[in-house]
Design an enzyme around this catalytic site. Structure first.
Site: not given
Length: 554
Positions: A113-114
């Site tokens: 994530f990210q």
């Protein structure tokens, strides 16, 4: 002593003399932000509306002071939002260190994530970049980043720090900042040769760029042109290095430079190019640029020597030291015939006609200069207003004009103005010129100016079109105005009020004079919208690929 990565981060920033940091928090950098909170008395953090604004603010801070600008963003979109700002700094050789967070090292490459591979993304637009995989490497990596940013040809460096590195602990030893090695060496034989060429010249001309903006380079340049009576022309990035009104200053060169400067390049017999790279906005036709001259190029970056234009003598070195070695060899001399020609051409320069019944760019800029005095700092976005500012501002100091030259980044101005204002203090007058097209790009940074009560005055040239592109469509595309009339209904006065600042709208010079005088009294930011004609042009203009024979004057 034993410190974790976040504590080391803050300690090294303080060690490097960082007092201001621009950024935006996120999950991957929360440990860093927690430590910044604990050290708020040592480092001022400026929270912007967007990471791009933070990058431009760090850039503006650096341009206004010569010190390294610092920006911090989280991983993924936070990091990628810095890219335009980093590229802007890279193209204009601005010292900046960008810190980004990332997911923990064990997860790198898993599309967590990210997660973004920001080291690879920014490789072409940084002097160097790093990913710190061990906390033991963090301090020395940061120190190297600051050293690289300021060494030689200055520029941005990126340091990516995974989250687990910010929490891990290791032994930390404080160090004094490493002294930046200045390039003091040069080829003395070449410098002697250059001096001989200059001494024999009948029509010498100095053409200088942003590479001589530092104080060390400015004075030797001024000494040279006055000792040997050599007229000087400059690029957009060097406005202010030789003061407005100096008899040797013949104006800006290039696509929107003045007739005199461009004509002088065509007719000179020796051209001394200092700290400049012969960009395609200056040497519009490399084959005909200064074709009658012996060209001497002096630049700190050897890769720039002869890259865009063939030169006769290329000297690698810091302009300040090269000129310092050259000046004793330069003869005191006058060039009356050459200066007479220069003065005759100056009489033919483009001069806009004033009209008090409507707002005209040169009148607005002249009034700003009248009311601000010589110590103001001017920042621009990119477009017609940028060129008008470069043409009509009466510059008084080398760091008094901040603009995006190489990348031409629309939306650069407000972030850069915030950075300059934070760097110089609230008592320093900072004025930002923009157009309605550029301003729409990053006007969200108004909330930053309001939050920090920064007295930036923004002058918006509103012609309700994308003016520079429309000008090209008028000249070269048969007035086919494809997507340059956005039909926007933005009310900048109401929008200003919505942001919590004061806004004015002006349709003639008298209204502007009053509005600007009031803006100077405001403690916070001010917008002044200036309604100008959509067909107002930036003149003169030399089309791409052309030369002085192709200049458009009306």
């Amino acid at each position: 002593m034993q410190l974790n990565g976040s504590q080391i981060f803050v300690e090294v920033l303080c060690e490097q003399g960082v007092d201001t940091l621009f950024g935006y928090p996120g999950g991957a950098v929360l440990n860093l932000y927690d430590e910044l909170y604990k050290n708020a008395d040592r480092i001022t953090h400026v929270l912007t509306a967007h990471e791009q604004g933070a990058a431009h603010a760090a850039d503006g801070y650096a341009r206004a002071t010569g010190r390294t600008g610092v920006v911090l963003a989280t991983s993924g979109p936070g990091a990628t939002n810095l890219v335009t700002g980093i590229a802007t700094a890279y193209m204009d050789s601005v010292p900046m260190v960008a810190f980004t967070g990332n997911i923990p090292t064990a997860g790198l490459g898993t599309d967590g994530f990210q997660e973004a591979y920001i080291e690879g993304i920014t490789m072409p637009i940084t002097k160097h970049n790093f990913t710190v995989r061990k906390v033991e490497d963090l301090a020395d990596t940061m120190r190297a980043a600051f050293r690289i940013a300021q060494s030689g040809r200055k520029g941005p460096v990126l340091v990516d720090i995974p989250k687990d590195v910010t929490a891990a602990v290791c032994e930390f030893t404080p160090k004094q900042p490493e002294k930046i090695r200045t390039v003091t060496t040069y080829n003395a034989e070449q410098v002697k040769w250059a001096a001989d060429i200059i001494n024999a010249a009948e029509r010498p001309l100095v053409y200088f760029g942003g590479g001589v903006r530092s104080a060390a380079s400015c004075q030797p340049l001024r000494d040279l042109i006055h000792k040997a009576e050599i007229p000087a022309t400059y690029t957009l990035m060097a406005a202010g290095v030789v003061p407005y009104g100096d008899p040797m200053n013949i104006g800006m060169i290039g696509m929107h430079g003045c007739y005199t400067a461009n004509r002088a390049v065509a007719d000179c017999d020796v051209l001394i190019a200092l700290g400049t790279r012969f960009s395609d906005r200056v040497a519009l036709n490399p084959k005909t640029f200064a074709k009658n001259a012996t060209i001497i190029q002096i630049d700190i970056d050897p890769s720039e020597l002869g890259k865009n234009v063939d030169v006769d003598l290329a000297i690698s070195g810091d302009a300040a030291y090269v000129l310092g070695g050259m000046l004793p060899l330069i003869e005191e001399k006058k060039h009356p015939d050459w200066m007479k020609m220069i003065h005759e051409w100056q009489a033919q320069d483009y001069h806009p006609v004033s009209d008090a019944s409507r707002l005209m760019p040169h009148q607005v800029i002249g009034e700003v200069c009248n009311q601000c005095g010589p110590e103001a700092v001017y920042v621009t976005d990119v477009g017609q207003h940028q060129m008008w500012a470069a043409q009509y501002i009466r510059h008084a100091k080398s760091r008094g004009f901040i603009t995006s030259g190489g990348l031409g980044t629309m939306g650069f101005g407000y972030g850069a103005a915030i950075g300059a204002q934070m760097a110089l203090g609230r008592d320093q007058r900072v004025v930002m010129f923009t157009g309605d097209g550029s301003f729409h790009m990053n006007l969200n940074e108004a909330c930053t100016a309001v939050s920090y009560e920064l007295p930036i005055i923004t002058v918006i040239f509103n012609n309700q079109v994308l003016g520079m592109v429309r000008q090209w469509q008028t000249a070269f595309y048969g007035k086919r105005f494809s997507q340059t009339d956005p039909h926007r209904k933005t009310d900048f006065v109401k929008l200003a009020e919505g942001f919590g600042l004061k806004g004015y709208r002006c349709t003639n010079l008298a209204e502007f004079q009053t509005a600007f005088a009031e803006a100077l009294k405001n403690k916070g930011p001010t917008w002044i919208e200036c309604m100008i004609d959509k067909d107002e042009k930036v003149l003169p203009m030399i089309p791409g690929g052309g030369d002085i024979n192709d200049i458009i004057m009306k």
